[in-house]
Design a protein around this motif. Structure first.
Motif, mmCIF file in Angstrom:
data_model
loop_
_atom_site.group_PDB
_atom_site.id
_atom_site.type_symbol
_atom_site.label_atom_id
_atom_site.label_comp_id
_atom_site.label_asym_id
_atom_site.label_seq_id
_atom_site.Cartn_x
_atom_site.Cartn_y
_atom_site.Cartn_z
ATOM 1 N N LEU A 107 0.867 -1.301 -0.054
ATOM 2 C CA LEU A 107 0.006 -0.068 -0.048
ATOM 3 C C LEU A 107 0.668 1.199 0.022
ATOM 4 N N CYS A 108 1.975 1.414 0.848
ATOM 5 C CA CYS A 108 2.756 2.436 0.748
ATOM 6 C C CYS A 108 3.320 2.715 -0.612
ATOM 7 N N ASP A 109 3.799 1.688 -1.250
ATOM 8 C CA ASP A 109 4.274 1.700 -2.627
ATOM 9 C C ASP A 109 3.254 2.525 -3.646
ATOM 10 N N ALA A 110 2.062 1.908 -3.642
ATOM 11 C CA ALA A 110 0.906 2.579 -4.247
ATOM 12 C C ALA A 110 0.532 3.800 -4.070
ATOM 13 N N LEU A 111 0.379 4.063 -2.686
ATOM 14 C CA LEU A 111 0.215 5.462 -2.317
ATOM 15 C C LEU A 111 1.192 6.642 -2.810
ATOM 16 N N SER A 112 2.382 6.228 -2.073
ATOM 17 C CA SER A 112 3.491 7.145 -2.298
ATOM 18 C C SER A 112 3.941 7.423 -3.595
ATOM 19 N N ALA A 113 3.715 6.518 -4.902
ATOM 20 C CA ALA A 113 4.191 6.801 -6.031
ATOM 21 C C ALA A 113 4.360 8.124 -6.645
ATOM 22 N N LYS A 114 3.065 8.832 -6.605
ATOM 23 C CA LYS A 114 2.918 10.066 -7.396
ATOM 24 C C LYS A 114 3.525 11.314 -6.537
ATOM 25 N N HIS A 115 3.976 10.882 -5.114
ATOM 26 C CA HIS A 115 4.838 11.757 -4.352
ATOM 27 C C HIS A 115 6.198 11.690 -4.196
ATOM 28 N N GLY A 116 6.798 10.672 -4.969
ATOM 29 C CA GLY A 116 8.269 10.689 -5.120
ATOM 30 C C GLY A 116 9.031 9.274 -4.493
ATOM 31 N N GLY A 117 7.818 8.461 -4.143
ATOM 32 C CA GLY A 117 7.991 7.043 -3.757
ATOM 33 C C GLY A 117 8.454 6.748 -2.310
ATOM 34 N N ARG A 118 8.925 5.428 -2.429
ATOM 35 C CA ARG A 118 9.317 5.077 -0.840
ATOM 36 C C ARG A 118 10.748 5.637 -0.479
#
Ligand code: ZN
Length: 328
Positions: free
Chosen positions: A50-61
């Motif tokens: 979920l972290c990877d899916a949600l953070s993708a458009k904010h620069g990622g993990r």
């Protein structure tokens, strides 16, 4: 790009994940059912997914500098793990061991109710007082306590595991943790059908009730939600059962009032929040009956289902010292 916070609330039924900016504003959030895989690592891996899916458009993990997890107990905060949870089919759920491999971040682990108590104190029902208790009534029952402005954690991070305090020694219902008479074994959402079946068979055998007939056939077709639905439809046994649960909840909350003497008790969790009238309102007269201390305000949490998640974000910004598993 600015640093991000990953917050997760690992409950008995759902995992909620949020990505927040460094000021704590939620940028993205999502929830998913707790995985039922045989390997407990599936739980932290679901948080990562979920972290990877949600953070993708904010620069990622790679931009995440703080990982803050609010999880059902009991915890071992030194090991960063959940140990023999009553409401998950695992012996040990290794949260930090798994997630620390994927982040170069400060890692914070708290009991979900302790996290929610932080949220209540900072922005919720307890923001104007020094003494606030958060109680969840959900799959299980748990508590988080802030007393004299300070969060109580205890030696393993399990202070206020109130769902596993004993409220009955005669009926002997067995809790998800394996022990007898615990509050959660009567009033936790996962336990309610079993307790209802016990009452039908031991005390209310001749009651005219569709719910009672269904329970006699087996508990697997009856959920806590069904019991509330039957009560709302006027089912005689369901209404009796709801009153019994209200009294036991009242005993549990009265114990909290007498042990901690809070100014506010904020109640969250899906069983309570979806049934404020039948759960929160109905337990209040019993608290008056059983508590000796002055009874505080008892309110449904103004933070809704996100109280533990919001608390995890706030804890990431200003962590209680013992909750930091690994500093960046
Ligand atoms: Zn228990």
């Amino acid at each position: 790009m600015e640093e991000l916070i990953l917050a997760a609330d690992i409950g008995g039924t759902f995992i909620r994940v949020a990505i927040a900016d460094s000021q704590g504003h939620i940028l993205e959030k999502a929830s998913t059912p707790v995985p039922k895989a045989p390997d407990a690592k599936a739980v932290p891996m679901k948080v990562l997914e979920l972290c990877d899916a949600l953070s993708a458009k904010h620069g990622g993990r790679r931009l995440i500098s703080k990982v803050s997890i609010a999880a059902i107990g009991p915890l071992d905060i030194k090991k960063g793990a959940i140990i023999r949870p009553a409401n998950m089919p695992y012996d040990v759920v290794p949260i930090a061991d798994v997630l620390c491999n994927y982040f170069d971040a400060t890692f914070i682990l708290l009991n979900d109710c302790n996290a929610a108590a932080i949220a209540e104190k900072r922005i919720g029902a307890g923001k104007n007082v020094d003494d606030v208790v958060y109680i969840t009534m959900s799959s299980g029952i748990g508590g988080g306590v802030i007393l004299d402005g300070r969060l109580l954690l205890g030696k393993d991070g399990n202070a206020a595991e109130i769902g596993h305090t004993v409220v009955d020694m005669s009926m002997g219902m067995i809790c998800g943790c394996g022990k007898k008479g615990h509050w959660e074994a009567y009033c936790g959402g996962n336990s309610m059908p079993k307790f209802a079946k016990f009452l039908v068979e031991s005390k209310y055998d001749n009651v005219n009730s569709t719910l009672a007939r269904k329970l006699k056939e087996g508990i697997h077709t009856v959920s806590a939600k069904d019991i509330f639905d039957y009560a709302r439809a006027g089912d005689e046994f369901a209404l009796t059962f709801i009153d019994t649960v209200a009294e036991i909840n009242g005993v549990g909350v009265a114990n909290v009032v007498d042990v901690f003497d809070p100014s506010v008790i904020s109640i969250g969790g899906s069983v309570a929040l979806n049934n404020v009238d039948l759960v929160v309102e109905k337990l209040k007269p019993f608290v008056e009956r059983y508590a000796i201390n002055r009874v505080p305000d008892i309110v449904p949490t103004p933070l809704g289902h996100d109280a533990p998640l919001i608390g995890a974000i706030l804890a990431a910004m200003d962590p209680p010292p013992k909750s930091v598993f690994k500093a960046l």
